[in-house]
Design a protein around this motif. Structure first.
Motif, PDB file in Angstrom:
ATOM      1  N   HIS A   1     -20.907 -68.458 -66.864  1.00 37.33           N
ATOM      2  CA  HIS A   1     -20.606 -67.278 -67.330  1.00 37.33           C
ATOM      3  C   HIS A   1     -21.094 -66.345 -67.258  1.00 37.33           C
ATOM      4  N   GLU A   2     -22.519 -66.702 -66.101  1.00 38.10           N
ATOM      5  CA  GLU A   2     -22.837 -65.110 -65.939  1.00 38.10           C
ATOM      6  C   GLU A   2     -22.209 -64.861 -64.281  1.00 38.10           C
ATOM      7  N   PRO A   3     -22.309 -63.746 -64.022  1.00 42.96           N
ATOM      8  CA  PRO A   3     -22.317 -63.354 -62.550  1.00 42.96           C
ATOM      9  C   PRO A   3     -22.403 -65.044 -61.341  1.00 42.96           C
ATOM     10  N   ILE A   4     -21.715 -64.780 -60.718  1.00 41.87           N
ATOM     11  CA  ILE A   4     -22.242 -65.344 -59.482  1.00 41.87           C
ATOM     12  C   ILE A   4     -21.892 -64.932 -57.921  1.00 41.87           C
TER      13      ILE A   4
ATOM     14  N   VAL B   1     -23.476 -79.584 -61.200  1.00 38.42           N
ATOM     15  CA  VAL B   1     -24.887 -80.258 -60.403  1.00 38.42           C
ATOM     16  C   VAL B   1     -25.719 -79.755 -61.150  1.00 38.42           C
ATOM     17  N   GLY B   2     -25.911 -78.406 -61.619  1.00 38.15           N
ATOM     18  CA  GLY B   2     -26.938 -77.953 -61.927  1.00 38.15           C
ATOM     19  C   GLY B   2     -27.260 -76.750 -62.686  1.00 38.15           C
ATOM     20  N   THR B   3     -28.741 -76.455 -63.517  1.00 38.83           N
ATOM     21  CA  THR B   3     -28.733 -75.571 -64.442  1.00 38.83           C
ATOM     22  C   THR B   3     -29.803 -74.914 -64.828  1.00 38.83           C
ATOM     23  N   LEU B   4     -29.277 -74.039 -65.514  1.00 37.92           N
ATOM     24  CA  LEU B   4     -30.415 -72.518 -65.811  1.00 37.92           C
ATOM     25  C   LEU B   4     -31.058 -72.837 -64.464  1.00 37.92           C
ATOM     26  N   LEU B   5     -31.335 -72.585 -63.397  1.00 44.39           N
ATOM     27  CA  LEU B   5     -32.360 -72.580 -61.852  1.00 44.39           C
ATOM     28  C   LEU B   5     -32.342 -70.683 -61.846  1.00 44.39           C
ATOM     29  N   GLY B   6     -32.125 -70.058 -61.877  1.00 44.93           N
ATOM     30  CA  GLY B   6     -32.066 -68.601 -61.791  1.00 44.93           C
ATOM     31  C   GLY B   6     -31.346 -68.247 -61.198  1.00 44.93           C
ATOM     32  N   LYS B   7     -31.901 -67.290 -60.591  1.00 44.29           N
ATOM     33  CA  LYS B   7     -31.291 -66.053 -59.449  1.00 44.29           C
ATOM     34  C   LYS B   7     -30.932 -66.803 -58.279  1.00 44.29           C
ATOM     35  N   VAL B   8     -29.476 -67.505 -57.533  1.00 46.11           N
ATOM     36  CA  VAL B   8     -29.191 -68.266 -56.449  1.00 46.11           C
ATOM     37  C   VAL B   8     -28.706 -67.039 -55.649  1.00 46.11           C
ATOM     38  N   LEU B   9     -30.100 -66.730 -53.868  1.00 45.32           N
ATOM     39  CA  LEU B   9     -29.347 -66.038 -53.317  1.00 45.32           C
ATOM     40  C   LEU B   9     -28.353 -66.982 -52.422  1.00 45.32           C
ATOM     41  N   CYS B  10     -28.675 -68.204 -52.038  1.00 46.58           N
ATOM     42  CA  CYS B  10     -28.575 -68.752 -51.285  1.00 46.58           C
ATOM     43  C   CYS B  10     -27.652 -70.272 -51.471  1.00 46.58           C
ATOM     44  N   LEU B  11     -27.091 -70.973 -51.201  1.00 50.20           N
ATOM     45  CA  LEU B  11     -26.833 -72.797 -51.605  1.00 50.20           C
ATOM     46  C   LEU B  11     -25.885 -72.952 -50.511  1.00 50.20           C
ATOM     47  N   ARG B  12     -26.613 -74.163 -49.638  1.00 53.19           N
ATOM     48  CA  ARG B  12     -25.786 -74.640 -48.735  1.00 53.19           C
ATOM     49  C   ARG B  12     -25.909 -76.153 -49.051  1.00 53.19           C
ATOM     50  N   LEU B  13     -24.937 -77.185 -48.745  1.00 50.97           N
ATOM     51  CA  LEU B  13     -24.627 -78.122 -48.698  1.00 50.97           C
ATOM     52  C   LEU B  13     -24.720 -79.082 -47.254  1.00 50.97           C
ATOM     53  N   SER B  14     -25.586 -79.804 -47.378  1.00 50.13           N
ATOM     54  CA  SER B  14     -25.448 -81.451 -46.775  1.00 50.13           C
ATOM     55  C   SER B  14     -24.418 -81.475 -45.533  1.00 50.13           C
ATOM     56  N   PRO B  15     -24.895 -82.675 -44.185  1.00 47.34           N
ATOM     57  CA  PRO B  15     -23.551 -82.786 -43.366  1.00 47.34           C
ATOM     58  C   PRO B  15     -22.826 -83.505 -44.259  1.00 47.34           C
TER      59      PRO B  15
ATOM     60  N   LEU C   1     -14.414 -79.543 -50.482  1.00 43.50           N
ATOM     61  CA  LEU C   1     -15.607 -79.031 -51.171  1.00 43.50           C
ATOM     62  C   LEU C   1     -16.069 -77.836 -51.404  1.00 43.50           C
ATOM     63  N   ILE C   2     -16.056 -76.750 -52.989  1.00 43.46           N
ATOM     64  CA  ILE C   2     -16.614 -75.701 -52.855  1.00 43.46           C
ATOM     65  C   ILE C   2     -17.600 -75.298 -53.714  1.00 43.46           C
ATOM     66  N   CYS C   3     -18.871 -75.094 -53.532  1.00 42.12           N
ATOM     67  CA  CYS C   3     -19.891 -74.724 -54.226  1.00 42.12           C
ATOM     68  C   CYS C   3     -19.998 -73.720 -54.509  1.00 42.12           C
ATOM     69  N   SER C   4     -20.723 -73.604 -56.108  1.00 44.29           N
ATOM     70  CA  SER C   4     -20.613 -71.479 -56.549  1.00 44.29           C
ATOM     71  C   SER C   4     -21.786 -71.907 -56.917  1.00 44.29           C
ATOM     72  N   ALA C   5     -22.656 -70.774 -57.583  1.00 43.60           N
ATOM     73  CA  ALA C   5     -24.028 -70.411 -58.083  1.00 43.60           C
ATOM     74  C   ALA C   5     -24.241 -69.401 -58.914  1.00 43.60           C
ATOM     75  N   SER C   6     -24.390 -69.794 -60.137  1.00 44.09           N
ATOM     76  CA  SER C   6     -24.790 -68.398 -61.020  1.00 44.09           C
ATOM     77  C   SER C   6     -25.664 -69.163 -61.516  1.00 44.09           C
ATOM     78  N   ARG C   7     -26.672 -67.846 -62.874  1.00 40.50           N
ATOM     79  CA  ARG C   7     -28.047 -68.498 -63.891  1.00 40.50           C
ATOM     80  C   ARG C   7     -28.171 -69.428 -64.149  1.00 40.50           C
ATOM     81  N   ASP C   8     -26.627 -69.374 -64.776  1.00 40.77           N
ATOM     82  CA  ASP C   8     -26.793 -70.154 -65.608  1.00 40.77           C
ATOM     83  C   ASP C   8     -26.136 -71.756 -65.121  1.00 40.77           C
ATOM     84  N   TYR C   9     -24.493 -71.899 -64.631  1.00 38.06           N
ATOM     85  CA  TYR C   9     -24.700 -73.301 -63.135  1.00 38.06           C
ATOM     86  C   TYR C   9     -24.437 -72.931 -61.536  1.00 38.06           C
TER      87      TYR C   9
END
Length: 813
Positions: free
Chosen positions: A71-74, A119-133, A87-95
């Motif tokens: 619902h918020e900008p990615i 997998v996560g909610t309301l974490l704030g503005k996400v600048l970077c995310l990475r998945l483990s090996p 797999l692809i992971c996307s993050a925004s302020r809400d999810y």
């Protein structure tokens, strides 16, 4: 979505196949400063704010996949590491949502709306995310925290004092996570335990924006907003030491100058075209923020460009900036290629706000995803990496330069030896040996003795021994404020010669026992000492302008060449061509002296010098620049001479033809004060290719390792403080190590396969200005010069396991 369009070079389309804009999207919302995702098969980016668009990089015309759930900008997107499922992971302020690409495509084909797993909610503005090996854990950087989203347990990593901008999982220690932040530091975490392992100090004035880990060399590379790269060693025991700092803008300017110098020999039209393109790139903004970093494997491409002579483990990184893309070599800290967006008029994006690059090992193509800094466009570029590198690299392969080559019958060296044979006939056996060496290649065997002689040494240098690390013995050299200025071992490893600022030269036994022989006669500081190949004579040069030849027996002067012979002071001198000549530099000239030593005694004319010398050859440098250092092999017949000039160039002279064979411009940022070749010794056996390696050093610019066959800098060694005094370097006889002096009263040991030092040898009380290895045993030895205190000048012998020593000299200037 617009149709893919071919992007041609701005100048006559000569490199039109370099870049292709495969796709372009105009989003309703700006997408600058967003973490983009790029893999070998797909690229992903936010479109219209909260929608996730997935493109196929192999076939961009294939219907793109649009995923909705935010619902918020990615603000950040990342791919998983497994090939299947993707797999692809996307993050925004809400999810924070995890998507399975295969399942999403199946849902679309069935006419259903694809859904991901939150997998996560309301974490704030996400600048970077990475998945483990293993794709089980997601590291989400939001604000000053790193949220570890694990199906079983969740950790929040806290410790940064500003926004966390990037994070990476360590590929060789999967439980390790490294992060960088706007607080200008990096931190190392154990994300399994949720604990902090290491926290760096603040090492830069600008925020850190990007991060990549080099598994080959185990290094951390991070980029700043001011266009600087910082490289740190993650090798165990190195304690996260800084390897080097690189200014991207300066590297780009230096790279452009080298390209222009290489293009000067091209035809007029091609030269004008490429030079114009480079000039346009130079008009970019002053700073080059490092927006993204990604691995880049150039091994196959560089080996193809260098005729198969380049290093097999060439490790590079892509640097994405607002002005263009750069390929940076982590071995020699130089740019391999530069791509400016402004050089291509048809590109839709000229200034980037964010970028992501990927390229497969051995693949000619790279995919770059860009977002516009000031607009709302998103473009996918396909880059032909080989074409890019080939258009900017001009390797001098094909010259057949090698120190292990035959001397032609037309060479000045050949005729001089022929004249000697005619005027002074040698015994039949000696003449036969000499003619055989002249008429056949010198060393082209599987096992090569570095001396080139057929005699078998009494013992072999242990090639697998470790370098010396502890002081074993010290010897007082002088009790006054006298500096040891130069030092060298004899070829058999039995004698050690030192030159001093008090006009004397001393010769010690290699074990530093007994009374040294004193060679006196110079009226100035001794700047050079050099042993003959047979070990019976010693050559010394001094600031008084004279060159003296001594007999080891009785410390007797047998030849003195005065100022009347040289128009300029002698900077460097050595024996050459197995003691046939004396090779020296005087001002901008390279000179060969033919000498004859007469040891006959005449009591009536005892003071009259009977030995004589004659200048037989002289050759000026390109541009007639003063020579600061020279080097040539004396242990076997070789026709190549290496010189360094005051104008920061390196020049290779071919004495077969009596001319300059190659020039390397801007070898260092300052004039080179020493050239050191990998000459081995008569006690070692090395592969014949490694004899073409040589090292150069300049004050304040580290040490560079070069390959004579390609005229490329293959590696840079940094870490030893050397800002104001010329500190010497030396190769170990096994060819595995390079030693250097330093201004912090230590000697540094580098493994040729690593850019940072492996050992730091203590024990000196002043600047260590020179080093030398024993040719017969792995030891280390060093003279310590007196500074402002009353400490005497000392010679230190370092010893490790197998009587290995390196010889280091220290001096007060």
């Amino acid at each position: 979505m617009e149709d893919p369009q071919e992007i041609l070079c701005a100048d006559a389309g000569r490199v039109g196949d370099l870049v292709t804009e495969k796709g372009l999207v105009a989003s309703k919302e700006p997408a600058s400063h967003v973490q983009l995702a790029c893999s070998a098969q797909y690229c992903a980016f936010p479109v219209d704010g909260n929608a996730l668009c997935v493109w196929s990089t192999e076939d961009p015309s294939y219907q793109p996949l649009t995923l909705r759930g935010h619902h918020e900008p990615i603000t950040a997107v990342a791919f998983g590491n497994a090939v299947s499922p993707v797999l692809i992971c996307s993050a925004s302020r809400d999810y924070v949502i995890m998507w399975s690409l295969n399942e999403c495509r199946q849902k679309v084909l069935q006419g259903l709306t694809p859904r991901g797993v939150v997998v996560g909610t309301l974490l704030g503005k996400v600048l970077c995310l990475r998945l483990s090996p293993d794709d089980r854990v997601a590291a989400v950087c939001a604000g000053k925290k790193i949220f570890m989203l694990d199906p079983e347990v969740r950790f929040d990593l806290e410790g940064h004092r500003a926004v966390v901008t990037a994070a990476e999982f360590c590929p060789w220690h999967t439980h390790i996570l490294i992060s960088v932040s706007e607080d200008r530091s990096f931190k190392v975490w154990d994300h399994h335990m949720g604990s902090l392992i290491y926290s760096s100090s603040v090492f830069t004035a600008s925020p850190l924006l990007s991060l990549v880990l080099d598994a080959e060399n185990r290094q951390l590379v991070t980029g700043c907003a001011n266009g600087q790269l910082w490289i740190f060693s993650l090798v165990e025991g190195h304690h996260y030491r800084c390897v080097t700092r690189v200014d991207l803008k300066k590297k780009r300017e230096s790279f452009s100058r080298r390209i222009e110098s290489r293009l000067c020999s091209l035809p007029g039209e091609s030269q004008r075209t490429c030079t114009d393109g480079l000039g346009k790139g130079e008009e970019a903004e002053a700073s080059l923020p490092v927006l993204g970093l990604a691995p880049c494997d150039l091994s196959l491409i560089l080996r193809a460009e260098c005729g198969g002579l380049s290093s097999e483990n060439t490790t590079c990184v892509w640097i994405g900036s607002s002005a263009g893309l750069f390929i940076f070599n982590l071995a020699n800290f130089e740019l391999e290629a530069v791509l400016h967006y402004k050089d291509f008029r048809s590109l839709s994006i000229q200034v980037a706000g964010s970028c992501a690059v990927t390229s497969k090992a051995g693949d000619d193509k790279a995919i770059c995803l860009l977002t516009s800094l000031f607009g709302r466009k998103i473009a996918m570029l396909e880059i032909r990496v080989a074409v890019l590198v080939r258009s900017q690299q001009r390797h001098d392969v094909g010259r057949d330069l090698s120190v292990l080559a035959r001397v032609l019958s037309t060479s000045p060296l050949y005729f001089r030896r022929a004249e000697e044979t005619r005027t002074q006939p040698a015994p039949q056996r000696q003449s036969a040996v000499r003619s055989t060496v002249k008429d056949q290649p010198l060393v082209f065997h599987n096992k090569v003795r570095s001396s080139g002689y057929a005699s078998t040494p009494h013992k072999e240098y242990p090639l697998e021994s470790s370098p010396p690390v502890k002081v074993h013995k010290q010897r007082v050299l002088a009790h006054g404020p006298t500096a040891a200025s130069c030092i060298q071992y004899s070829g058999d490893g039995q004698w050690l010669a030192c030159g001093f600022a008090n006009h004397l030269s001393l010769v010690f036994r290699a074990d530093l026992t007994g009374t040294p022989a004193v060679f006196s006669g110079h009226d100035g500081a001794v700047s050079t000492v050099c042993w003959s190949h047979d070990g019976r004579r010693l050559l010394s040069a001094s600031r008084d302008g004279t060159l003296r030849l001594w007999s080891l027996r009785g410390a007797e002067l047998v030849l003195c060449v005065g100022k009347d012979v040289f128009s300029k002071p002698v900077r460097s001198a050595q024996f050459y061509y197995i003691d046939t000549f004396i090779l020296l530099s005087s001002g901008p000239e390279l000179q060969l002296l033919r000498y004859h030593v007469d040891t006959c005694k005449d009591e009536i004319q005892r003071y009259k010098q009977k030995s004589r010398c004659k200048r037989v050859f002289r050759l000026g440098t390109t541009g007639m620049t003063e020579i600061t250092s020279l080097s040539a092999v004396n242990d076997f017949y070789s026709y190549l001479v290496l010189t360094a000039g005051r104008n920061r160039t390196l020049e290779v002279f071919d004495l077969n033809a009596g001319r300059s064979a190659a020039v390397i411009v801007e070898a260092h940022s300052r004039p080179v004060h020493q050239i050191c070749q990998n000459k081995g010794s008569s006690f070692t056996t090395q592969q014949h290719q490694v004899y073409n390696l040589f090292a150069t050093t300049a004050t304040g610019d580290g040490i560079k390792l070069w390959d004579l066959r390609t005229l490329r800098c293959e590696r840079c060694f940094e870490g030893h403080p050397n800002y104001g005094y010329p500190c010497g370097i030396a190769f170990s006889p096994c060819g595995r190590y390079v030693a250097s002096g330093a201004e912090d009263r230590h000697a540094y040991m580098y493994d040729v396969g690593s850019s940072t030092f492996s050992h730091r040898l203590a024990g000196h009380t002043d600047t260590v200005t020179g080093v030398a290895f024993s040719p017969s045993a792995p030891q280390v030895q060093s003279p310590r010069g007196r500074g402002s205190t009353s400490l005497p000048t000392r010679l230190s012998l370092c010893f490790l396991y197998l009587l290995a020593f390196v010889l280091v000299k220290s001096c007060h200037v």
